[in-house]
Design an enzyme around this catalytic site. Structure first.
Site, PDB file in Angstrom:
ATOM      1  N   TYR A 106      81.324  68.516 -27.328  1.00  0.00           N
ATOM      2  CA  TYR A 106      81.945  67.239 -27.731  1.00  0.00           C
ATOM      3  C   TYR A 106      83.138  66.902 -26.838  1.00  0.00           C
ATOM      4  CZ  TYR A 106      84.350  64.028 -31.001  1.00  0.00           C
ATOM      5  OH  TYR A 106      84.995  62.954 -31.579  1.00  0.00           O
ATOM      6  N   HIS A 117      70.200  69.475 -38.625  1.00  0.00           N
ATOM      7  CA  HIS A 117      71.333  70.409 -38.673  1.00  0.00           C
ATOM      8  C   HIS A 117      70.840  71.843 -38.888  1.00  0.00           C
ATOM      9  CE1 HIS A 117      74.409  67.404 -38.585  1.00  0.00           C
ATOM     10  NE2 HIS A 117      74.263  66.966 -39.812  1.00  0.00           N
ATOM     11  N   ARG A 159      81.271  71.562 -31.058  1.00  0.00           N
ATOM     12  CA  ARG A 159      82.661  71.095 -30.996  1.00  0.00           C
ATOM     13  C   ARG A 159      83.559  72.247 -31.420  1.00  0.00           C
ATOM     14  NH1 ARG A 159      85.052  66.256 -34.935  1.00  0.00           N
ATOM     15  NH2 ARG A 159      86.896  65.810 -33.680  1.00  0.00           N
ATOM     16  N   GLY A 186      79.883  65.827 -33.766  1.00  0.00           N
ATOM     17  CA  GLY A 186      79.601  64.712 -32.851  1.00  0.00           C
ATOM     18  C   GLY A 186      78.168  64.215 -32.945  1.00  0.00           C
ATOM     19  N   THR A 187      77.517  64.523 -34.063  1.00  0.00           N
ATOM     20  CA  THR A 187      76.116  64.120 -34.266  1.00  0.00           C
ATOM     21  C   THR A 187      75.943  62.605 -34.203  1.00  0.00           C
ATOM     22  OG1 THR A 187      76.206  65.877 -35.927  1.00  0.00           O
ATOM     23  CG2 THR A 187      74.131  64.650 -35.734  1.00  0.00           C
ATOM     24  N   THR A 188      76.814  61.886 -34.890  1.00  0.00           N
ATOM     25  CA  THR A 188      76.691  60.427 -34.964  1.00  0.00           C
ATOM     26  C   THR A 188      76.747  59.840 -33.554  1.00  0.00           C
ATOM     27  OG1 THR A 188      78.009  60.632 -36.989  1.00  0.00           O
ATOM     28  CG2 THR A 188      77.618  58.393 -36.159  1.00  0.00           C
ATOM     29  N   TRP A 189      77.656  60.334 -32.770  1.00  0.00           N
ATOM     30  CA  TRP A 189      77.850  59.858 -31.389  1.00  0.00           C
ATOM     31  C   TRP A 189      76.606  60.148 -30.545  1.00  0.00           C
ATOM     32  CZ3 TRP A 189      81.879  62.336 -27.562  1.00  0.00           C
ATOM     33  CH2 TRP A 189      82.029  61.483 -26.441  1.00  0.00           C
ATOM     34  N   LYS A 207      79.575  67.548 -38.348  1.00  0.00           N
ATOM     35  CA  LYS A 207      80.926  67.165 -37.885  1.00  0.00           C
ATOM     36  C   LYS A 207      81.227  67.576 -36.441  1.00  0.00           C
ATOM     37  CE  LYS A 207      81.861  65.027 -40.521  1.00  0.00           C
ATOM     38  NZ  LYS A 207      80.949  63.872 -40.806  1.00  0.00           N
TER      39      LYS A 207
HETATM   40  P1  A3P Z   1      86.759  63.367 -36.899  1.00  0.00           P
HETATM   41  O1  A3P Z   1      86.552  63.619 -38.342  1.00  0.00           O
HETATM   42  O2  A3P Z   1      87.511  64.462 -36.220  1.00  0.00           O
HETATM   43  O3  A3P Z   1      87.322  62.035 -36.618  1.00  0.00           O
HETATM   44  P2  A3P Z   1      79.330  64.063 -37.092  1.00  0.00           P
HETATM   45  O4  A3P Z   1      78.863  62.819 -36.474  1.00  0.00           O
HETATM   46  O5  A3P Z   1      78.647  65.289 -36.563  1.00  0.00           O
HETATM   47  O6  A3P Z   1      79.348  63.984 -38.568  1.00  0.00           O
HETATM   48  O7  A3P Z   1      80.838  64.258 -36.599  1.00  0.00           O
HETATM   49  C1  A3P Z   1      81.817  63.372 -37.056  1.00  0.00           C
HETATM   50  C2  A3P Z   1      82.988  63.389 -36.100  1.00  0.00           C
HETATM   51  O8  A3P Z   1      82.627  62.646 -34.915  1.00  0.00           O
HETATM   52  C3  A3P Z   1      84.173  62.683 -36.708  1.00  0.00           C
HETATM   53  O9  A3P Z   1      85.301  63.373 -36.191  1.00  0.00           O
HETATM   54  C4  A3P Z   1      84.026  61.282 -36.159  1.00  0.00           C
HETATM   55  O10 A3P Z   1      85.212  60.543 -36.167  1.00  0.00           O
HETATM   56  C5  A3P Z   1      83.535  61.560 -34.755  1.00  0.00           C
HETATM   57  N1  A3P Z   1      82.802  60.429 -34.168  1.00  0.00           N
HETATM   58  C6  A3P Z   1      82.005  59.534 -34.798  1.00  0.00           C
HETATM   59  N2  A3P Z   1      81.536  58.631 -33.928  1.00  0.00           N
HETATM   60  C7  A3P Z   1      82.025  58.953 -32.720  1.00  0.00           C
HETATM   61  C8  A3P Z   1      81.890  58.374 -31.409  1.00  0.00           C
HETATM   62  N3  A3P Z   1      81.162  57.290 -31.217  1.00  0.00           N
HETATM   63  N4  A3P Z   1      82.545  58.974 -30.394  1.00  0.00           N
HETATM   64  C9  A3P Z   1      83.290  60.091 -30.582  1.00  0.00           C
HETATM   65  N5  A3P Z   1      83.459  60.668 -31.800  1.00  0.00           N
HETATM   66  C10 A3P Z   1      82.841  60.112 -32.856  1.00  0.00           C
END
Ligand code: A3P
Length: 301
Positions: free
Chosen positions: A196, A108, A130, A50-53, A48
């Site tokens: 992040y 992770h 983050r 910013g991994t996906t980003w 959580k």
């Molecule tokens: P929120 O739950 O605060 O919205 P992870 O990818 O590590 O699981 O983290 C998820 C968090 O990154 C979520 O935060 C999600 O909304 C946010 N997120 C996902 N894609 C993103 C992107 N392209 N840019 C910025 N934040 C993003």
């Protein structure tokens, strides 16, 4: 078991880290058998953060010669399915290595839990972190939606208390950051530390830093042609969260476990924690952050 999740999520403690069984098994398997290649680049993060980003950005950066923003697999594939995950996709990573194919690998795992061969190699590590308060809120919603609990049945206060005790998947959160941070002081050339919140305020220079560190720097021509801006747009929360695949697809974690892709995209707001924390919670967590991280100079609040 996590009581705030009505005991639907069980965590196990191993090497001072809490994990869901399937991630713990993935960790042990990786520790026993993963052989790093010196060209490997690892994307490391606490869940959580910013991994996906970061996965989307890393994928877009390394594949930009092959795909542009209209043909990128990111338009049809969840970023987590574009970049292998060490605790889950070991076979795929071994195959990639056999075929001299070295896409970034994500994990992770805590720094101290990384397979020995990573620490012994000259691999590169991109670490994203983050602020802890937003991580807690993000984690809370992610897990409660996975087990399909409405907010009224999943008390935030209990989730908060457990997190502050270090009990969360891959918790304690602060130990995760501290492990990588300390290692980065000893071996600075191995690490790129990203925050992040900073990536949001200044995506251009951060994306350039990532590309350069990973060994894929942008040429002056690419910069002039707006390639950096296009990658940022392609990987933005607005673009990714509106794609059909990310609204309706499923991410298979294991044969029997699947997570809805949309759960990886909530609102991506900085400071959303202000809508959840009482004054008492703010006081408690600020104290905890000072206690655990005060000496590092890393700003987590
Ligand atoms: P929120 O739950 O605060 O919205 P992870 O990818 O590590 O699981 O983290 C998820 C968090 O990154 C979520 O935060 C999600 O909304 C946010 N997120 C996902 N894609 C993103 C992107 N392209 N840019 C910025 N934040 C993003």
């Amino acid at each position: 078991t996590c009581s705030w999740l009505k005991n639907m999520f069980t965590l196990y403690k191993h090497e001072e880290v809490w994990n869901h069984q399937q991630f713990l098994e993935g960790k042990i398997l990786a520790q026993q058998s993963f052989k790093a290649h010196p060209s490997d680049v690892f994307i490391c993060s606490f869940p959580k953060s910013g991994t996906t980003w970061l996965k989307a950005l890393a994928f877009a950066i390394v594949t930009r010669a092959k795909f542009d923003q209209s043909s990128s697999p990111l338009l049809t594939t969840l970023p987590h399915d574009c970049i292998p995950f060490l605790e889950k996709d070991l076979e795929q990573i071994v195959e990639n290595h056999k075929n001299s194919h070295f896409p970034p690998i994500s994990t992770h795992l805590h720094y101290n839990s990384l397979p020995q061969s990573i620490l012994a190699s000259n691999c590169k590590i991109v670490y994203i972190h983050r602020n802890m308060k937003d991580v807690i809120v993000s984690y809370y919603h992610f897990l409660r939606k996975i087990v399909k609990l409405p907010m009224e049945d999943a008390p935030f206060e209990e989730a908060f208390d457990e997190f502050c005790q270090g009990v969360s998947n891959y918790g304690p959160h602060w130990d995760h950051i501290l492990g990588y941070w300390k290692a980065s002081l000893e071996r600075p050339e191995m690490f790129l530390f990203l925050k992040y919140e900073d990536m949001k305020t200044d995506p251009i220079s951060n994306v350039k830093r990532i590309a350069e560190f990973m060994g894929y720097p942008f040429t002056i021509d690419e910069e002039k042609a707006g390639v950096v801006e296009r990658i940022i747009k392609l990987c933005s929360f607005e673009s990714l969260s509106n794609l059909e695949v990310n609204k309706s697809g499923m991410h298979r974690v294991e044969e029997t476990i699947a997570i809805e892709n949309r759960l990886f995209f909530r609102n991506a707001k900085d400071g959303d924690w202000k809508n959840y924390f009482s004054d008492e919670m703010i006081e408690k967590i600020d104290k905890l952050i000072d206690e655990k991280m005060g000496a590092t100079g890393l700003v987590l609040k």
